[in-house]
Write a protein that holds these residues in place. Structure first.
Motif, PDB file in Angstrom:
ATOM      1  N   UNK A 112     -35.172  67.379  37.825  1.00 19.81           N
ATOM      2  CA  UNK A 112     -35.199  67.731  36.404  1.00 19.81           C
ATOM      3  C   UNK A 112     -33.825  67.609  35.746  1.00 19.81           C
ATOM      4  N   UNK A 113     -32.801  68.179  36.371  1.00 20.32           N
ATOM      5  CA  UNK A 113     -31.465  68.105  35.770  1.00 20.32           C
ATOM      6  C   UNK A 113     -30.943  66.673  35.765  1.00 20.32           C
ATOM      7  N   UNK A 114     -31.244  65.913  36.787  1.00 13.94           N
ATOM      8  CA  UNK A 114     -30.799  64.516  36.831  1.00 13.94           C
ATOM      9  C   UNK A 114     -31.477  63.687  35.747  1.00 13.94           C
ATOM     10  N   UNK A 115     -32.787  63.848  35.583  1.00 14.85           N
ATOM     11  CA  UNK A 115     -33.516  63.076  34.578  1.00 14.85           C
ATOM     12  C   UNK A 115     -33.093  63.481  33.169  1.00 14.85           C
ATOM     13  N   UNK A 116     -32.904  64.767  32.919  1.00 12.47           N
ATOM     14  CA  UNK A 116     -32.436  65.199  31.594  1.00 12.47           C
ATOM     15  C   UNK A 116     -31.079  64.574  31.296  1.00 12.47           C
ATOM     16  N   UNK A 117     -30.188  64.562  32.280  1.00 13.85           N
ATOM     17  CA  UNK A 117     -28.872  63.950  32.066  1.00 13.85           C
ATOM     18  C   UNK A 117     -29.000  62.444  31.821  1.00 13.85           C
ATOM     19  N   UNK A 118     -29.838  61.766  32.613  1.00 15.27           N
ATOM     20  CA  UNK A 118     -30.005  60.318  32.441  1.00 15.27           C
ATOM     21  C   UNK A 118     -30.598  59.992  31.073  1.00 15.27           C
ATOM     22  N   UNK A 119     -31.523  60.808  30.595  1.00 15.95           N
ATOM     23  CA  UNK A 119     -32.054  60.621  29.244  1.00 15.95           C
ATOM     24  C   UNK A 119     -30.971  60.855  28.204  1.00 15.95           C
ATOM     25  N   UNK A 120     -30.180  61.864  28.404  1.00 17.64           N
ATOM     26  CA  UNK A 120     -29.091  62.191  27.492  1.00 17.64           C
ATOM     27  C   UNK A 120     -28.104  61.027  27.376  1.00 17.64           C
ATOM     28  N   UNK A 121     -27.793  60.428  28.503  1.00 14.06           N
ATOM     29  CA  UNK A 121     -26.860  59.296  28.528  1.00 14.06           C
ATOM     30  C   UNK A 121     -27.543  57.986  28.141  1.00 14.06           C
ATOM     31  N   UNK A 122     -28.827  58.067  27.858  1.00 13.62           N
ATOM     32  CA  UNK A 122     -29.636  56.907  27.473  1.00 13.62           C
ATOM     33  C   UNK A 122     -29.668  55.836  28.576  1.00 13.62           C
ATOM     34  N   UNK A 123     -29.615  56.283  29.812  1.00 17.02           N
ATOM     35  CA  UNK A 123     -29.685  55.365  30.937  1.00 17.02           C
ATOM     36  C   UNK A 123     -31.130  55.055  31.320  1.00 17.02           C
ATOM     37  N   UNK A 124     -32.036  55.923  30.926  1.00 17.58           N
ATOM     38  CA  UNK A 124     -33.462  55.642  31.092  1.00 17.58           C
ATOM     39  C   UNK A 124     -34.178  56.113  29.844  1.00 17.58           C
ATOM     40  N   UNK A 125     -35.293  55.503  29.541  1.00 16.10           N
ATOM     41  CA  UNK A 125     -36.090  55.896  28.390  1.00 16.10           C
ATOM     42  C   UNK A 125     -37.252  56.734  28.877  1.00 16.10           C
ATOM     43  N   UNK A 126     -37.549  57.781  28.137  1.00 13.14           N
ATOM     44  CA  UNK A 126     -38.661  58.657  28.521  1.00 13.14           C
ATOM     45  C   UNK A 126     -39.981  57.976  28.211  1.00 13.14           C
ATOM     46  N   UNK A 127     -40.891  58.117  29.105  1.00  9.58           N
ATOM     47  CA  UNK A 127     -42.242  57.613  28.894  1.00  9.58           C
ATOM     48  C   UNK A 127     -43.198  58.523  29.640  1.00  9.58           C
ATOM     49  N   UNK A 128     -44.452  58.322  29.417  1.00  6.63           N
ATOM     50  CA  UNK A 128     -45.443  59.099  30.161  1.00  6.63           C
ATOM     51  C   UNK A 128     -45.332  58.802  31.649  1.00  6.63           C
ATOM     52  N   UNK A 129     -44.881  57.605  31.982  1.00 11.74           N
ATOM     53  CA  UNK A 129     -44.699  57.247  33.388  1.00 11.74           C
ATOM     54  C   UNK A 129     -43.691  58.180  34.060  1.00 11.74           C
ATOM     55  N   UNK A 130     -42.608  58.518  33.348  1.00 10.60           N
ATOM     56  CA  UNK A 130     -41.613  59.444  33.904  1.00 10.60           C
ATOM     57  C   UNK A 130     -42.252  60.787  34.222  1.00 10.60           C
ATOM     58  N   UNK A 131     -43.041  61.290  33.287  1.00 11.71           N
ATOM     59  CA  UNK A 131     -43.670  62.599  33.454  1.00 11.71           C
ATOM     60  C   UNK A 131     -44.631  62.593  34.630  1.00 11.71           C
ATOM     61  N   UNK A 132     -45.481  61.596  34.688  1.00 11.25           N
ATOM     62  CA  UNK A 132     -46.443  61.498  35.788  1.00 11.25           C
ATOM     63  C   UNK A 132     -45.700  61.259  37.104  1.00 11.25           C
ATOM     64  N   UNK A 133     -44.575  60.579  37.040  1.00  6.03           N
ATOM     65  CA  UNK A 133     -43.781  60.309  38.241  1.00  6.03           C
ATOM     66  C   UNK A 133     -43.368  61.562  38.978  1.00  6.03           C
ATOM     67  N   UNK A 134     -43.113  62.649  38.262  1.00  7.25           N
ATOM     68  CA  UNK A 134     -42.758  63.909  38.914  1.00  7.25           C
ATOM     69  C   UNK A 134     -43.875  64.386  39.832  1.00  7.25           C
TER      70      UNK A 134
END
Length: 154
Positions: A112-134
């Motif tokens: 969770x903290x890694x993905x929030x940081x990566x989204x913050x840095x715009x290194x990955x884009x959020x999608x439903x795939x990210x959510x289901x990936x968890x």
């Protein structure tokens, strides 16, 4: 401050997805021990809309620039959240079920903290795939027949 709002929404979407998919098959749940009306849902709403936004705001605002320091910083937040969850579990305010345990909380907090940081840095884009990936990350399945809709099952 405005930059942090979308990253709280990332957490909210993941949390909402968990609470819908695992409604009748919880992996962890909050338990109110001081008042009968304190249910998992009420505590989780307070957690999602009050505690997490403040925590993520502090987390993102204080993120160091150096990569080594970022790893240490993220690890410190993972440890902090894990310790809080462990203390709550010890007091009966946070319960594990259906194979979930404190060790899996470490993995979940790290993700969770890694993905929030990566989204913050715009290194990955959020999608439903990210959510289901968890949900696939932890190899925990739930039958859609267990979902509760308007008091009944699907």
């Amino acid at each position: 401050m405005e930059e942090a709002v979308p990253y709280h929404l990332v957490f909210m979407v993941i949390n909402l997805t968990y609470n819908v998919l695992y409604y009748n098959h919880t992996l962890w749940a909050f338990r109110g021990i001081t008042a009968d009306w304190l249910s998992h849902s009420i505590i989780n709403i307070a957690f999602t809309f009050f505690i997490v936004p403040i925590g993520l705001l502090i987390f993102l605002q204080r993120m160091p620039d150096k990569r080594t320091n970022q790893l240490i910083y993220i690890s410190a937040w993972v440890v902090f959240y894990t310790v809080i969850q462990t203390l709550f579990a010890h007091k009966g305010m946070y319960v594990y079920d259906n194979g979930w345990n404190g060790w899996l909380n470490i993995l979940l907090n790290s993700a969770l903290f890694s993905v929030v940081y990566l989204h913050y840095r715009r290194l990955i884009c959020h999608s439903n795939f990210d959510t289901v990936g968890y949900h696939f990350l932890f190899h925990i399945s739930v039958s859609f027949g267990q979902l509760k809709i308007r008091g009944g099952s699907m």
